[in-house]
Motif scaffolding. Structure first.
Motif, PDB file in Angstrom:
ATOM      1  N   TRP A 209       0.813  -1.213   0.000  1.00  0.00           N
ATOM      2  CA  TRP A 209       0.000   0.000   0.000  1.00  0.00           C
ATOM      3  C   TRP A 209       0.847   1.264   0.000  1.00  0.00           C
ATOM      4  O   TRP A 209       0.347   2.347  -0.326  1.00  0.00           O
ATOM      5  CB  TRP A 209      -0.954   0.010   1.186  1.00  0.00           C
ATOM      6  N   TRP A 237     -10.207   1.218  -1.942  1.00  0.00           N
ATOM      7  CA  TRP A 237      -8.749   1.147  -2.043  1.00  0.00           C
ATOM      8  C   TRP A 237      -8.114   2.509  -1.798  1.00  0.00           C
ATOM      9  O   TRP A 237      -7.022   2.600  -1.228  1.00  0.00           O
ATOM     10  CB  TRP A 237      -8.341   0.602  -3.410  1.00  0.00           C
ATOM     11  N   ARG A 240      -7.880   2.983   1.931  1.00  0.00           N
ATOM     12  CA  ARG A 240      -6.820   2.149   2.513  1.00  0.00           C
ATOM     13  C   ARG A 240      -5.438   2.701   2.176  1.00  0.00           C
ATOM     14  O   ARG A 240      -4.553   2.785   3.038  1.00  0.00           O
ATOM     15  CB  ARG A 240      -6.941   0.709   2.022  1.00  0.00           C
ATOM     16  N   GLN A 243      -4.793   5.759   4.204  1.00  0.00           N
ATOM     17  CA  GLN A 243      -4.528   5.432   5.605  1.00  0.00           C
ATOM     18  C   GLN A 243      -3.099   4.953   5.808  1.00  0.00           C
ATOM     19  O   GLN A 243      -2.410   5.396   6.737  1.00  0.00           O
ATOM     20  CB  GLN A 243      -5.523   4.369   6.092  1.00  0.00           C
ATOM     21  N   TYR A 244      -2.643   4.049   4.953  1.00  0.00           N
ATOM     22  CA  TYR A 244      -1.291   3.517   5.098  1.00  0.00           C
ATOM     23  C   TYR A 244      -0.224   4.582   4.835  1.00  0.00           C
ATOM     24  O   TYR A 244       0.860   4.544   5.414  1.00  0.00           O
ATOM     25  CB  TYR A 244      -1.074   2.326   4.159  1.00  0.00           C
TER      26      TYR A 244
END
Length: 265
Positions: A209, A237, A240, A243-244
């Motif tokens: 990610w 996606w 995510r 966030q990463y």
């Protein structure tokens, strides 16, 4: 009933050729099986490497996993082509179990992977793998493709995506989605018949990610899924990835991939 034949097609580089040869050297010659190794970016046989007579070597000028997979489809002699990597493990008993089950020459078969460096399965096979969204859970070394049916439908691996390109993952997902759209059925074999290192550390989500190229590949996949499901993937996606990365740049990467035209060269 026709005797089904199977091509085992390993994609490799010249630096990994000995590893690829060792996989096939451990298997017994079988008239139903073609052992094919495709070496990317090489045009001569490396010195000092012995090749058993039952193994066929092909040297490719091109680089890229998708190009290698497409060459396997063009050059294979078997009714089915099993796309393999140079770090897998396979046993004679796996092949003996598999071939009698390859009865539908119009369908793609998808097998399961066991871990070769620990006990257990490579992934969670209780999750749904049917349809376009399910196709995103399929790995290339699980795919056993009917050569003539794939050729007749004009289905290929997109040479602009996959290892060796700027979009290093997802070529197998696009291939399966294309097959589904062209009316090819997917048959799932509920048995692990191939081994692969689990690589638990390398497969931690954070690594992929935070990789811009891999995240952009996901945007390409979402575009191929299409419709509301594809847009939902962009949102999911994108969240995510952001966030990463602790930044909206993750979402931006997804959108960049989604907007990329991925027509075959």
């Amino acid at each position: 009933m026709k005797n089904i034949t199977l091509t085992l097609a390993i994609s490799t580089l010249s630096s990994r050729l000995e590893a690829a040869i060792s996989i096939f050297s451990a298997l017994h010659s079988d008239e139903r099986v073609e052992f094919l190794i495709l070496v990317q970016g090489a045009n001569t046989h490396p010195e000092g490497i012995n090749v058993p007579t039952h193994i066929r070597l092909v040297f490719l000028d091109s680089i890229g996993l998708s190009n290698s997979r497409n060459s396997a489809l063009k050059l294979a002699c078997g009714d089915f082509v099993w796309f393999l990597d140079d770090d897998i493990s396979i046993e004679d008993q796996d092949i003996r179990w598999l071939i009698p089950r390859l009865t539908d020459l119009q369908s793609i078969y998808v097998c399961q992977i066991r871990c070769s460096d620990c006990h257990g399965l490579y992934k969670d096979y209780s999750r749904n793998r049917k349809g376009k969204l399910g196709a995103l859970r399929i790995s290339s070394i699980e795919i056993i493709a009917p050569r003539l049916a794939i050729e007749h439908k004009g289905i290929t691996f997109n040479s602009r995506i996959g290892l060796g390109t700027g979009y290093p993952s997802g070529e197998e997902n696009l291939f399966i989605i294309d097959a589904i759209e062209n009316g090819i059925d997917i048959i799932f074999l509920e048995k692990p018949v191939i081994g692969h290192p689990c690589q638990i550390e390398e497969r931690k989500p954070a690594l992929s990610w935070r990789n811009k190229a891999q995240v952009k590949s996901k945007g390409v996949i979402a575009r191929q899924v299409g419709g509301t499901k594809g847009l939902a993937l962009i949102v999911w996606w994108g969240i995510r990835a952001s966030q990463y990365n602790r930044s909206l740049k993750g979402l931006a990467w997804i959108v960049q991939g989604y907007l990329t035209q991925m027509k075959q060269k």
